[in-house]
Design an enzyme around this catalytic site. Structure first.
Site, short mmCIF file in Angstrom:
data_model
loop_
_atom_site.label_atom_id
_atom_site.label_comp_id
_atom_site.label_asym_id
_atom_site.label_seq_id
_atom_site.Cartn_x
_atom_site.Cartn_y
_atom_site.Cartn_z
N ASP A 116 0.35 -7.56 1.62
CA ASP A 116 1.32 -7.66 2.70
C ASP A 116 1.69 -9.12 2.92
O ASP A 116 1.03 -9.84 3.67
CB ASP A 116 0.70 -7.05 3.97
CG ASP A 116 1.68 -6.95 5.12
OD1 ASP A 116 2.68 -7.69 5.13
OD2 ASP A 116 1.44 -6.14 6.03
N LYS A 151 7.41 -23.88 3.17
CA LYS A 151 8.17 -22.81 2.48
C LYS A 151 7.88 -22.89 0.98
O LYS A 151 7.68 -21.88 0.30
CB LYS A 151 9.67 -22.95 2.76
CG LYS A 151 10.53 -21.81 2.22
CD LYS A 151 10.95 -21.97 0.77
CE LYS A 151 11.78 -20.79 0.30
NZ LYS A 151 12.14 -20.88 -1.13
N HIS A 183 16.07 -26.72 -11.88
CA HIS A 183 16.50 -25.57 -11.09
C HIS A 183 17.87 -25.07 -11.55
O HIS A 183 18.09 -23.89 -11.73
CB HIS A 183 16.59 -26.03 -9.63
CG HIS A 183 16.38 -24.93 -8.66
ND1 HIS A 183 15.13 -24.55 -8.23
CD2 HIS A 183 17.25 -24.13 -8.01
CE1 HIS A 183 15.24 -23.57 -7.38
NE2 HIS A 183 16.52 -23.29 -7.23
N GLU A 188 13.13 -16.24 -7.55
CA GLU A 188 13.64 -17.63 -7.51
C GLU A 188 13.23 -18.38 -8.77
O GLU A 188 12.04 -18.47 -9.08
CB GLU A 188 13.09 -18.34 -6.26
CG GLU A 188 13.72 -19.72 -6.06
CD GLU A 188 13.25 -20.42 -4.78
OE1 GLU A 188 12.73 -19.75 -3.87
OE2 GLU A 188 13.41 -21.65 -4.73
P1 NAD Z 1 -6.31 0.90 3.93
O1 NAD Z 1 -5.82 1.62 5.13
O2 NAD Z 1 -5.88 1.45 2.62
O3 NAD Z 1 -7.88 0.81 4.04
C1 NAD Z 1 -8.70 0.30 3.02
C2 NAD Z 1 -9.49 1.43 2.40
O4 NAD Z 1 -10.22 0.97 1.30
C3 NAD Z 1 -10.48 2.04 3.39
O5 NAD Z 1 -10.39 3.42 3.33
C4 NAD Z 1 -11.83 1.58 2.83
O6 NAD Z 1 -12.85 2.47 3.14
C5 NAD Z 1 -11.54 1.53 1.34
N1 NAD Z 1 -12.39 0.66 0.50
C6 NAD Z 1 -12.83 0.97 -0.73
N2 NAD Z 1 -13.57 -0.02 -1.24
C7 NAD Z 1 -13.60 -0.99 -0.31
C8 NAD Z 1 -14.18 -2.30 -0.29
N3 NAD Z 1 -14.89 -2.79 -1.32
N4 NAD Z 1 -13.97 -3.06 0.80
C9 NAD Z 1 -13.23 -2.62 1.83
N5 NAD Z 1 -12.66 -1.38 1.86
C10 NAD Z 1 -12.84 -0.58 0.79
O7 NAD Z 1 -5.85 -0.63 3.95
P2 NAD Z 1 -6.13 -1.79 4.99
O8 NAD Z 1 -6.52 -2.96 4.19
O9 NAD Z 1 -7.02 -1.38 6.10
O10 NAD Z 1 -4.67 -2.03 5.62
C11 NAD Z 1 -3.70 -2.68 4.86
C12 NAD Z 1 -2.35 -2.06 5.13
O11 NAD Z 1 -2.04 -2.10 6.52
C13 NAD Z 1 -1.24 -2.83 4.44
O12 NAD Z 1 -0.44 -1.92 3.76
C14 NAD Z 1 -0.49 -3.47 5.60
O13 NAD Z 1 0.86 -3.65 5.27
C15 NAD Z 1 -0.69 -2.48 6.71
N6 NAD Z 1 -0.53 -2.93 8.12
C16 NAD Z 1 -0.43 -4.24 8.45
C17 NAD Z 1 -0.33 -4.61 9.79
C18 NAD Z 1 -0.26 -6.07 10.15
O14 NAD Z 1 -0.48 -6.91 9.30
N7 NAD Z 1 -0.02 -6.44 11.40
C19 NAD Z 1 -0.33 -3.62 10.78
C20 NAD Z 1 -0.45 -2.29 10.39
C21 NAD Z 1 -0.58 -1.95 9.05
#
Ligand code: NAD
Length: 425
Positions: A279, A263, A377, A86
């Site tokens: 996300d 928005k 715009h 946008e």
């Molecule tokens: P992820 O599964 O990649 O987990 C994070 C990883 O980073 C873990 O393995 C952790 O051990 C590692 N890590 C390394 N350094 C770290 C640090 N300093 N702090 C924390 N972790 C560290 O990702 P996530 O964040 O658990 O999940 C995010 C994903 O889940 C996004 O892609 C999202 O779209 C998706 N998701 C979202 C929903 C929702 O929002 N309702 C539901 C399901 C899945």
């Protein structure tokens, strides 16, 4: 980004060529050659990566990756990558940020990154009794969940709390068991969902019920971020102070306006989330649920006039963003975006994103309450129409200027003018 010592706003960034912009950003953020190459690539996401990221992939959908300038957040100079299609959003954010530099920019604070995970229990004879059982065995349940939290404990995170509550529903009374989990620098969804699935049998055992859903809540109220800024009356003009206050007062009591007001805030917030591989659907859902959580949908920002006539703005919303995990790692451009931001923690990223939301809202309210947003715009819109009609390079600028001066900004006019220009040559 490396820029603590630099105090002046960048002016004329938009006038630079693409190569000059990348060189400037690379210099200010100390980017590596690989990151520079990534930014300069016309195909920043190869299909070999894209094809593995989601099912049934056919190709890659791209949008402009831009950079907002002039942001000073918690006394640090920050260039903010924004992925957005946008027009005007990046310019508005940069302008809002520029106009509060003389008061120090944005000051923001983010809660510890604690997310809530929910386990739903059904089939209970007495939900109240199950809730009492669960709450009385809190320590035992946390102990059972800890092995599933070992991954995050390595980074200083872990389970921070547990409580159960009864919930009357149209399918009878249920019990909801909720875990607070510090997910450190991740967004945390997968991290939490894995733990909830792991500990679910223990929850069933203690409650005597049947576990159904095990999932995080995107209403991340334990992971709020707040940002503040002051715009001087002498810098923006007394009428702008009143204009912003009038616009805010409207949004504060009218849901039709509040929806569009928020928005506009999300224009900036989403763009940073997309650029950094976060996300944005989760952020959107959390923001709007938070905006409605007081019983009526309201503005995510607040503005007030200070005794000296200056304008103070504030934003508060949940901000579950990560700098590790999810697409922040798998998208190469997200890695470059995070390098430009130079953030070391998810909280730092949250502070910058909230500042962008506030800058965006200030700029929108100022423009809407003053000269309106259409002039700026439509200029950009005209250029996009010229490009869509086939104009290239300087041609797009001159076709856009002609459409504006003839007061006819349309796809048809763009094609006609382009044809006329080309037959002249
Ligand atoms: P992820 O599964 O990649 O987990 C994070 C990883 O980073 C873990 O393995 C952790 O051990 C590692 N890590 C390394 N350094 C770290 C640090 N300093 N702090 C924390 N972790 C560290 O990702 P996530 O964040 O658990 O999940 C995010 C994903 O889940 C996004 O892609 C999202 O779209 C998706 N998701 C979202 C929903 C929702 O929002 N309702 C539901 C399901 C899945």
């Amino acid at each position: 980004m490396a820029g603590e010592g630099k105090t002046s706003a960048i002016s004329g960034f938009y006038k630079l060529t693409r190569g000059e912009r990348i060189a400037k950003v690379a210099e200010m953020a100390s980017l590596t050659d690989g990151q520079k190459k990534q930014l300069a690539s016309d195909c920043p996401l190869g299909f070999e990566v894209a094809g593995r990221m989601a099912e049934n992939a056919l190709g890659v959908s791209a949008m402009p990756l831009c950079v907002a300038t002039n942001f000073r957040v918690n006394s640090r100079e920050v260039l903010v990558p924004m992925a957005i299609e946008e027009p005007s959003v990046v310019a508005a954010a940069s302008n809002g940020a520029k106009l509060c530099r003389d008061t120090g920019g944005f000051f923001a604070v983010a809660d510890a990154p604690v997310m809530v995970g929910q386990v739903q229990l059904v089939g209970l004879k007495d939900a109240g009794k199950a809730v009492r059982e669960l709450n009385s065995k809190k320590a035992e349940i946390i102990k059972a969940a800890e092995p599933y939290a070992a991954g995050i404990a390595k980074y200083g995170g872990g389970i921070r709390g547990f409580a159960a509550r009864a919930l009357p529903t149209e399918r009878g009374e249920m019990a909801i068991a909720e875990f607070d989990v510090d997910v450190r620098d991740s967004m945390g969804a997968n991290t939490i969902n894995t733990k909830l699935e792991g500990v679910a049998p223990k929850i069933e055992e203690v409650s005597g019920g049947k576990v159904r859903l095990r999932i995080l809540s995107n209403l991340a109220v334990k992971r709020l971020v707040k940002a503040k800024a002051v715009w001087k009356r002498d810098t923006i003009g007394a009428d702008s102070v009143d204009g912003v206050l009038d616009g805010f007062a409207f949004a504060d009591v009218d849901i039709y306006r509040a929806c569009t007001h928020n928005k506009g805030i999300m224009n900036g917030i989403d763009a940073v989330c997309v650029a950094t591989g976060n996300d944005w659907r989760a952020i959107e859902a959390g923001a709007h649920a938070f905006a409605a959580s007081g019983g009526r949908y309201r503005s995510l920002t607040r503005f007030r006039k200070l005794p000296n006539g200056d304008l103070e703005g504030e934003i508060e919303l949940p901000m579950a963003v990560g700098i590790v995990g999810g697409a922040t790692r798998s998208l190469p451009s997200a890695q470059a975006a995070l390098a430009i931001l130079g953030v070391k923690t998810s909280q730092e990223l949250a502070c910058i994103i909230a500042s962008v939301g506030l800058a965006q809202n200030f700029a929108a309210l100022r423009a809407l309450s003053g000269e309106g947003i259409q002039r700026g715009h439509m200029g950009l819109h005209a250029k996009n129409l010229a490009i869509a009609a086939g104009a290239s390079g300087g041609e797009a600028d001159s076709i856009a200027a002609m459409m504006i001066s003839e007061n006819d900004i349309s796809a048809k006019k763009a094609s006609e003018l382009l044809e006329k220009e080309r037959t002249k040559k």
